[in-house]
Motif scaffolding. Structure first.
Motif, mmCIF file in Angstrom:
data_model
loop_
_atom_site.group_PDB
_atom_site.id
_atom_site.type_symbol
_atom_site.label_atom_id
_atom_site.label_comp_id
_atom_site.label_asym_id
_atom_site.label_seq_id
_atom_site.Cartn_x
_atom_site.Cartn_y
_atom_site.Cartn_z
ATOM 1 N N ALA A 175 0.823 -1.209 0.000
ATOM 2 C CA ALA A 175 0.000 0.000 0.000
ATOM 3 C C ALA A 175 0.856 1.257 0.000
ATOM 4 O O ALA A 175 0.544 2.239 -0.687
ATOM 5 C CB ALA A 175 -0.928 -0.010 1.213
ATOM 6 N N LEU A 221 2.036 2.019 -3.371
ATOM 7 C CA LEU A 221 0.982 2.682 -4.129
ATOM 8 C C LEU A 221 0.903 4.163 -3.757
ATOM 9 O O LEU A 221 0.793 5.037 -4.623
ATOM 10 C CB LEU A 221 -0.359 1.989 -3.856
ATOM 11 C CG LEU A 221 -1.615 2.641 -4.455
ATOM 12 C CD1 LEU A 221 -1.530 2.679 -5.979
ATOM 13 C CD2 LEU A 221 -2.872 1.894 -4.002
ATOM 14 N N VAL A 222 0.978 4.465 -2.461
ATOM 15 C CA VAL A 222 0.980 5.862 -2.015
ATOM 16 C C VAL A 222 2.175 6.600 -2.594
ATOM 17 O O VAL A 222 2.073 7.754 -3.019
ATOM 18 C CB VAL A 222 0.992 5.915 -0.473
ATOM 19 C CG1 VAL A 222 1.192 7.344 0.016
ATOM 20 C CG2 VAL A 222 -0.303 5.341 0.098
ATOM 21 N N HIS A 260 0.189 8.416 -5.980
ATOM 22 C CA HIS A 260 -0.537 9.019 -4.864
ATOM 23 C C HIS A 260 -1.965 9.430 -5.227
ATOM 24 O O HIS A 260 -2.889 9.206 -4.432
ATOM 25 C CB HIS A 260 0.251 10.212 -4.324
ATOM 26 C CG HIS A 260 -0.267 10.730 -3.039
ATOM 27 N ND1 HIS A 260 -0.980 11.900 -2.936
ATOM 28 C CD2 HIS A 260 -0.203 10.220 -1.783
ATOM 29 C CE1 HIS A 260 -1.326 12.094 -1.685
ATOM 30 N NE2 HIS A 260 -0.867 11.105 -0.960
ATOM 31 N N TRP A 294 -4.246 6.500 -4.865
ATOM 32 C CA TRP A 294 -4.571 6.155 -3.478
ATOM 33 C C TRP A 294 -5.629 7.107 -2.928
ATOM 34 O O TRP A 294 -6.553 6.679 -2.232
ATOM 35 C CB TRP A 294 -3.327 6.184 -2.612
ATOM 36 C CG TRP A 294 -3.666 6.122 -1.157
ATOM 37 C CD1 TRP A 294 -3.717 7.158 -0.271
ATOM 38 C CD2 TRP A 294 -4.094 4.959 -0.434
ATOM 39 N NE1 TRP A 294 -4.129 6.725 0.957
ATOM 40 C CE2 TRP A 294 -4.360 5.374 0.895
ATOM 41 C CE3 TRP A 294 -4.265 3.623 -0.764
ATOM 42 C CZ2 TRP A 294 -4.784 4.499 1.868
ATOM 43 C CZ3 TRP A 294 -4.690 2.730 0.215
ATOM 44 C CH2 TRP A 294 -4.955 3.168 1.510
ATOM 45 N N SER A 314 -9.033 5.569 -1.492
ATOM 46 C CA SER A 314 -9.243 5.580 -0.046
ATOM 47 C C SER A 314 -10.500 6.322 0.376
ATOM 48 O O SER A 314 -10.854 6.309 1.555
ATOM 49 C CB SER A 314 -8.036 6.207 0.653
ATOM 50 O OG SER A 314 -7.843 7.540 0.217
ATOM 51 N N LEU A 340 -8.322 -2.703 -4.299
ATOM 52 C CA LEU A 340 -6.877 -2.643 -4.101
ATOM 53 C C LEU A 340 -6.079 -3.648 -4.945
ATOM 54 O O LEU A 340 -5.008 -3.293 -5.453
ATOM 55 C CB LEU A 340 -6.537 -2.831 -2.623
ATOM 56 C CG LEU A 340 -6.440 -1.554 -1.784
ATOM 57 C CD1 LEU A 340 -6.125 -1.897 -0.337
ATOM 58 C CD2 LEU A 340 -5.365 -0.621 -2.340
ATOM 59 N N ALA A 383 -0.958 5.029 5.547
ATOM 60 C CA ALA A 383 -0.926 6.082 4.530
ATOM 61 C C ALA A 383 -0.893 7.460 5.177
ATOM 62 O O ALA A 383 -0.209 8.373 4.696
ATOM 63 C CB ALA A 383 -2.138 5.957 3.612
#
Length: 816
Positions: free
Chosen positions: A168, A171-172, A176, A179, A183, A194, A234
């Motif tokens: 994760a 991915l952030v 970004h 995400w 989110s 995801l 995150a």
């Protein structure tokens, strides 16, 4: 594998992205709680949130607003309760474990255990926080601590949680905006979205072939319990950067499970990477958690390969490298037994770094008897390390360098002498460096670093090999790593107030590999002699430290490559001249000790019944002093670190460790405002107390020690000078009876609850009277310590000098 000390800064998002992440996290919390979000979002949260989650939803841990807490489900059904142990509760509340036990006994409303065992129960984190906050024992939970508790209490275990978190965070880090978009939905919906989003990030990073890829994309059912953790991680990444957040979580996990991993500490890893030199393609065939690959200096177009028999470790290494390394580096890791199932059979690397498993009798001797990698001979069943050496050479290009961390027995066992001889004859083995004891596990052995080079076709074999005894290193300014200059002088020590003696390094012997202050000079000295040897093909002997030996001299019946056999240690005293100086300093210190001897003790009233008593905890609540706990951010502070060993022995704080890794460690300016992970820096007049070790000790910080970061296992008391004299405070904290009543005991250790330590309520004038006596005792104690160290050094030096002939047995000649 990596050492715990090996955390640093890197990765992360920009300032605007961090603000967006925080805003999204808050919006998601409002959505899950049915707050000021869109009606559709509120309806989704209402529909997805189970009844118990609605009833039990506590207020936000930070900010005081109502909504979902950090880590609370965003409407996901089936999310497991995050559990926390008694040790975790103590860390949250900033108290000792004994205090948590007292709360359980004294408060009927303390949360009941929800898991664990009778001897080590676990509790629901949300319930514990509500109780602590209701009791006024918890005002704010640091975000890092909350994320760690979620990870440690993950229902699938912390390793699975680390893998999900790493994916994760990647991915952030890489996408970004994706995400932020993902989110904003509920937990259940996010878990469904995801896998595809993670696959889009992992594929360009780790390759398109999913079967051979070191990092697997978790499926929706696996991700569902992790979603609250991923949201919190995150948010942490938005404040500290994705790489720093992941290093914190992994480092805490390794700290909590030291017996599950064989770690390569940061110092040896940096040295090995520097010995290998600049490299574009690097392989670690036993990568563990990636310490050696992380120590490699990044270069454009770099390719990093790793393999480990553990799928979890192979994945952790890949995620660490992707989050903290060169942004466009190609990272490939594989999970398989390297010797039996090599994942990179066609690789021709510039460098191979390896910390192989030691003494493995089941490495595959029988089934690999005719393997083409054994160019220098089939290793014996007991010589698994030589199998790793030949595997490393087989994966190098011509002229490439391999650096391996080896047990000292591999340099001298008779069963390996034929392979060692062939490595020397063909010019493959270039150097053997004996590290100081304690450099890497097992800490009782002086491990060796072997430097090898794959011979090119037609290249003449080297005529000499370099042997180095790193514990005897001499730094560039002419000083041994134990602080002694080659001309007999010692480094200037800290000059303390009035009557306290100098002598910073007088207590040192040879380098201790566990002492972080020793690594920079060790690395500099080893690299200096190695590069000189590489340039000239030979090296003039540096007594006790380094020598280049003709290969023909090494090719005897034993082919013993242990540096200690060719480099006898220098005399402990450094020769007759230096021994005379040590003797003179000892005489001066003994005279000072006599001057500082306390006057005869006068009878007093036994016990402290004549005084009203108070505790450190009461003084803290009254504002007479402030309590700080050490450890957080100390290693990354870039300043000397005061350790419990320094407090017990009176030695100066350890200098900051200079890492060879290119990424600069996070300094104090990198810590987010108000976060608990800022290092605690000492100030003059502070009193530092070790909380473990079973000894009564307290140290008053002077000007020379001020500015050091407070290390692990220490508590700092900062008294208000108008209310408390620091020497009065430190002296009474050292009382044996005082420490005994404030200590709790486990089966193998003791721990001090500093808040329970007692001292009398006395007016300032009376405090100063006691303070002066305690200050004089501290100066006397320092003088005794220095006299003992100098006396021990003189005795050792005389024994060595008499036995090696550098000191005459005739006392008359010695005086002349």
């Amino acid at each position: 594998m990596r050492g715990v000390a090996e955390t640093g800064a890197g990765g992360g998002t920009g300032a605007g992205a961090r603000e967006d992440a925080r805003d999204t996290a808050r919006a998601g919390a409002r959505e899950a709680a049915g707050g000021s979000a869109s009606p559709a979002a509120a309806a989704r949260a209402e529909a997805d949130t189970p009844p118990r989650a609605k009833a039990d939803a506590p207020p936000l841990a930070r900010g005081g607003a109502h909504g979902a807490p950090h880590g609370a489900p965003h409407g996901a059904g089936g999310s497991a309760v995050t559990e926390v142990t008694a040790a975790g509760i103590a860390r949250l509340a900033g108290v000792g474990r004994a205090a948590v036990s007292n709360w359980r006994r004294r408060h009927a409303d303390f949360p009941k255990p929800v898991g664990g065992t009778d001897t080590s129960p676990s509790f629901a984190l949300a319930e514990v926080e509500r109780w602590l906050r209701g009791q006024g024992k918890l005002s704010e939970v640091p975000l890092r601590e909350r994320v760690w508790q979620q990870l440690a209490g993950h229902p699938a275990g912390p390793v699975t949680a680390l893998l999900h978190t790493g994916c994760a965070l990647l991915l952030v880090h890489d996408r970004h905006p994706d995400w932020l978009r993902l989110s904003a939905v509920s937990d259940a919906h996010l878990a469904r979205l995801l896998p595809d989003a993670l696959d889009a990030v992992l594929t360009p990073r780790f390759g398109r072939h999913r079967r051979g890829r070191g990092v697997r994309v978790p499926a929706t059912p696996e991700l569902l319990p992790s979603v609250p953790l991923l949201r919190s991680a995150a948010e942490l990444a938005a404040e500290t950067g994705a790489h720093t957040a992941y290093e914190f979580l992994l480092g805490r996990h390794l700290d909590a499970n030291p017996r599950q991993y064989t770690l390569t500490p940061q110092g040896p890893a940096a040295l090995m990477a520097a010995l290998a030199g600049p490299a574009r393609t690097v392989l670690d065939p036993a990568c563990g958690t990636g310490a050696l690959l992380r120590a490699v200096a990044p270069r454009p177009g770099q390719r990093l390969y790793g393999q480990d028999s553990s799928p979890d470790l192979a994945a952790l290494t890949a995620l660490r490298l992707a989050l903290g390394g060169e942004p466009h580096a190609e990272v490939r890791t594989a999970a398989a037994d390297t010797l039996r199932a090599d994942a990179h059979p066609d690789l021709a690397a510039d460098a191979v770094l390896c910390h192989p498993p030691f003494n493995d009798r089941h490495w595959g001797h029988d089934e690999l008897a005719y393997d083409p990698r054994w160019e220098y001979g089939l290793p014996a069943r007991t010589e698994s390390e030589l199998a790793w050496v030949q595997h490393a050479l087989a994966r190098l290009r011509d002229g490439g360098t391999a650096v391996l961390l080896m047990p000292p027995a591999a340099a001298s066992r008779r069963s390996g002498r034929r392979i060692r001889a062939d490595l020397l004859r063909r010019g493959a083995l270039r150097a053997v460096v004996a590290l100081p004891p304690g450099a890497a596990p097992p800490y009782n052995l002086p491990l060796h670093v072997w430097v090898l080079r794959r011979p090119g076709p037609g290249a003449p074999p080297a005529s000499e090999a370099l042997l180095v005894e790193a514990a005897e290193a001499v730094t560039g300014d002419g000083r041994h790593t134990d602080g002694r200059y080659t001309d007999g002088r010692y480094g200037e020590g800290r000059r303390t107030e009035g009557r306290r003696p100098e002598g910073r390094h007088a207590d040192s012997r040879h380098t201790d590999g566990r002492d972080p202050r020793a690594w920079p000079p060790v690395q500099d000295a080893v690299l200096d002699v190695y590069h000189r040897f590489e340039r000239h093909g030979t090296l003039a002997e540096i007594p006790g430290f380094a020598v280049s030996v003709p290969v023909l001299d090494l090719l005897d019946d034993e082919v013993d490559l242990a540096p200690a056999r060719r480099l006898p240690p220098r005399a402990a005293g450094g020769g007759a001249g230096e021994l005379r100086e040590v003797r003179d300093r000892l005489g001066a210190t003994l005279r000072l000790t006599a001057d500082l001897t306390p006057p005869p003790a006068e009878s007093g009233t036994p016990g402290t019944g004549r005084w009203p008593l108070t505790t450190v905890g009461e003084l803290a609540r009254a504002g007479a002093l402030v309590i700080h706990t050490g450890g957080a951010g100390a290693a990354e502070a870039g300043v000397p670190v005061l350790t419990d060993h320094d407090v017990f022995t009176g030695t100066p704080p350890a200098a900051p460790v200079a890492s060879a890794a290119p990424a600069a460690p996070a300094g104090p300016q990198d810590a987010p405002p108000g976060r608990a992970e800022r290092p605690v820096l000492t100030e003059p007049g502070d009193v530092v107390v070790p909380v473990s070790g079973g000894g009564a000790a307290a140290r008053v910080v002077d000007e020379a020690t001020a500015g050091a970061a407070l290390g692990r296992g220490l508590t700092l008391l900062r008294p208000d000078p108008a209310a408390l004299d620091c020497w009065f405070l430190a002296g009474f904290l050292r009382g044996t009876a005082n420490n005994r009543q404030a200590s709790s005991y486990a089966s193998t250790s003791a721990r001090l609850d500093v808040r329970r330590l007692q001292l009398p309520r006395l007016p300032p004038a009376a405090q100063r009277g006691y303070g002066e006596r305690f200050r004089a005792l501290a100066a006397f104690e320092d003088a005794l310590r220095l006299a003992g160290r100098l006396g021990e050094q003189l005795v050792r030096g005389m024994y060595d000098g008499l036995t090696d002939g550098t000191v005459s047995p005739d006392p008359q000649r010695a005086q002349e």
